[in-house]
Structures are given as structure tokens and as C-alpha cells.
Design an enzyme around this catalytic site. Structure first.
Site, short mmCIF file in Angstrom:
data_model
loop_
_atom_site.label_atom_id
_atom_site.label_comp_id
_atom_site.label_asym_id
_atom_site.label_seq_id
_atom_site.Cartn_x
_atom_site.Cartn_y
_atom_site.Cartn_z
N SER A 59 0.81 -1.22 0.00
CA SER A 59 0.00 0.00 0.00
C SER A 59 0.84 1.27 0.00
O SER A 59 0.43 2.29 -0.55
CB SER A 59 -0.94 0.00 1.21
OG SER A 59 -0.20 -0.13 2.42
N ASP A 109 -5.75 7.56 8.40
CA ASP A 109 -5.94 6.26 9.06
C ASP A 109 -4.90 5.98 10.14
O ASP A 109 -4.88 4.90 10.71
CB ASP A 109 -5.95 5.13 8.02
CG ASP A 109 -4.63 5.00 7.26
OD1 ASP A 109 -3.69 5.75 7.58
OD2 ASP A 109 -4.55 4.15 6.37
N HIS A 133 -0.85 4.89 7.25
CA HIS A 133 -0.14 5.21 6.03
C HIS A 133 0.38 6.64 6.06
O HIS A 133 -0.19 7.49 6.73
CB HIS A 133 -1.07 5.01 4.81
CG HIS A 133 -1.46 3.58 4.60
ND1 HIS A 133 -2.66 3.08 5.05
CD2 HIS A 133 -0.80 2.55 4.03
CE1 HIS A 133 -2.74 1.78 4.75
NE2 HIS A 133 -1.62 1.45 4.13
#
Length: 337
Positions: A82, A247, A250
Site C-alpha cells: 500500500s 488512518d 499510512h
């Protein structure tokens, strides 16, 4: 120095197990693993919960340079998890791939065709599939690929030797196809804001062990590495609101820019585009060291490049960074398949 040598021995054991098909290398006791699993379940309730699809940044960067030269565009590929995909930001121009494509275009004064096959949530065993996509028949082989992976291997308890083996095999395949490879090693998971002790200590230890072992595997497979862990860790801890995304897991746009600035010099050096010579400057803490020692030192000092010298030696280098140019809007249709 004794601590570095101990870390170097651990990294070498993991890399050796990877080379010979080992899966384990148990570095934590059963009790510690039990605590880790309990804490992970608690931490996952508050971090890493984003299901946002990362923005697509594929396309041509520095298109204006194409009018000044008849040289073909450079091709940059991105693989990984990610973080490589750019999850956590909403603008394509804020993803690490777009930032590096723009920086590479500016320094080479050539257009750069960028393609990203990274997958959020991916572990190192997904690299085989990603490499297949990157080298698929009918697609142009990239001049250079960047791989950013490892965090999910730690959080999902993939044996470190297995993780390193998958990464090394991916690097070897890309190099065999004629592609330069730069790997941003496992980030420091001990810097994730809502994670408390003892998970923070365990996560940091495992992250650094994996990063050092990744470096050995990548160097011995023909690639280069840049340490991201310690580079981002202290900055994330000091400025979590600026460097973490919504979040709390990240990176934010600023966090990705910090990582990209560390990777850009090595990316350009792999293509012969960086002004610094490929030799150590002792005054800057650089040197030619045994591979495992260079790997251990890089894992504890962010932004450090490790590249192969004459076996079994490696060059440890701290390249000077430059400010990244703003990423321009891309045109996906302009990329040559």
C-alpha cells in the site's frame, strides 16, 4: 559496534536461511509472540483501517522534455504494498511514484513513463505476480523499478527468511530482464502512533531485522537499497499529524515526500544520473564494508544507500538530497505499453 555486529549476524542468518529455502529463523520467544498477537488485535482496531483505493498515478511525466530531445522516454516501474501504491493520499501527484517520476524527469531532462502494479495489503509473496505483470509480453521492460514492501510481512508474521526469499527472487528476475532495481526496505512499524509497548518495541525490532536482511538479499541479487525505517520513524513520532494520513498508519503527502526525497538520489544513481561519484566519502560516514555490516548500519540510519561493491563487500553511502519538483498531471494514455 558490538550491537551492529550482533545485528549483522542476525541479518546474515536470515538471508542465509532465505537463500537455502529456510522458512523460519525464530527470533522471538513464544511468550513474546503471544503478547505481539494480542497487541496487534488491539492496534488493528485503530490503525490501518483505510479501505480507500489509492489514486492512479500512471502516465507520462516531464512530457515537455520530449520536445527538446529525440531520446526515448525513461520507463519507471513501481511494485510493492500500500505504501508503494500511495494509499493514504487522494491526489495522484502526492503518491511516491508520481513524486519520483517527476524528480527523475527533472534530473534526466527526459520524459518518464510511469507504471505502478503495487497492491495494498500485499506481502512479499505477491511480488511474483507483480513481476509477471511488469514483465508481461507486449509491455516495455522498465529501465528501473522501485520496490517498497515488508510491513505486511511483519504484521502478518511471515517468516523473515521467507519474506527475504520472495524479494530476492523478484529482484533477480527484474535484473535478468535488464531492469535496474531500487528497494526501499521495511519501514519502522514502531512509529505507528496508536501502537504502545510492548508491541512498539517488538515491531521496531522485527522491522529492523527484516530491513537488514532485505538489504543483504537485494544486494546479492543485483539491486540497491535505501533504508526508510529510521528516516521516517523519528519524524513520524515527532510530527504524527503531518506525516501520518487519516488512518494513522499510512504516510500523508508530507510523509511520502520525505520517503521519496530519500529514494530519488539512489534511483538516479542507478541510471548514472546522479552527480555524486560511486565512491565513499569517509568524512560523511560512508565506507566499503562487509555486506551484512553495511546492512545492519543502514537499517538503523534512514536514508542510507547500500549498493554492491566487489563481493563480499558493499558500499554504504549517504547521498545528498534535493527538493522534489511538484508532480505534474499525467496522461495515462501516453504510456507506451
Amino acid at each position: 559496534m558490538p550491537m551492529t555486529m550482533s545485528r549483522a549476524r542476525v541479518a546474515r542468518r536470515i538471508a542465509t536461511a532465505a537463500a537455502f529455502g529456510g522458512g523460519g529463523v525464530g527470533l522471538l520467544g513464544v511468550a513474546t509472540v503471544g503478547v505481539l498477537l494480542t497487541e496487534v488485535r488491539l492496534a488493528r482496531r485503530t490503525v490501518g483501517g483505510s479501505s480507500d483505493i489509492p489514486p492512479c498515478a500512471d502516465g507520462r511525466y516531464g512530457a515537455a522534455f520530449g520536445h527538446r530531445t529525440d531520446r526515448p522516454p525513461l520507463r519507471l516501474g513501481f511494485l510493492g504494498d500500500s505504501t508503494a501504491a500511495g494509499q493514504g493520499v487522494h491526489r495522484a501527484s502526492h503518491t511516491p511514484g508520481a513524486l519520483l517520476a517527476s524528480g527523475l524527469a527533472a534530473l534526466s531532462e527526459l520524459p518518464v513513463d510511469f507504471r505502478n502494479v503495487a497492491l495494498p495489503g500485499a506481502q512479499s509473496d505477491d511480488l511474483e505476480r507483480q513481476v509477471e505483470l511488469m514483465l508481461a509480453e507486449g509491455t516495455a521492460v522498465p529501465d528501473v523499478c522501485v520496490i517498497m514492501i515488508g510491513a505486511n510481512d511483519v504484521t502478518h508474521r511471515m517468516p523473515l527468511a521467507q519474506s527475504v526469499r520472495h524479494l530476492s527472487e523478484g529482484v533477480r528476475r527484474l535484473r535478468a530482464a535488464g531492469c535496474e532495481v531500487v528497494v526501499g526496505t521495511c519501514p519502522d512499524l514502531g512509529s505507528v502512533e496508536p501502537v504502545y509497548q510492548p508491541l512498539r518495541w517488538v515491531a521496531r525490532r522485527l522491522s529492523r531485522q527484516l530491513a537488514a536482511a532485505q538489504t543483504i538479499g537485494v544486494i546479492e541479487s543485483g539491486g540497491r537499497t535505501v533504508s526508510l525505517g529510521d528516516l521516517l520513524g523519528p519524524e513520524f513520532e515527532a510530527h504524527p499529524r503531518e506525516l501520518f494520513g487519516p488512518d494513522n498508519y499510512h504516510p500523508s503527502a508530507e510523509g511520502y515526500a520525505t520517503a521519496a526525497m530519500a529514494v530519488l538520489p539512489t534511483l538516479c544513481a542507478s541510471l548514472g544520473l546522479w552527480p555524486e561519484e560511486e565512491r565513499p566519502e569517509p568524512s560523511r560516514g560512508e565506507g566499503i564494508l562487509p555486506v551484512e555490516q553495511a546492512a545492519a548500519e543502514a537499517a538503523s540510519e534512514g536514508g542510507t544507500e547500500v549498493t554492491a561493491s566487489r563481493a563480499p563487500w558493499a558500499l554504504l553511502k549517504h547521498r545528498r538530497r534535493r527538493q522534489l519538483p511538484a508532480a505534474e498531471t499525467t496522461d495515462p494514455s501516453s504510456v507506451t505499453p
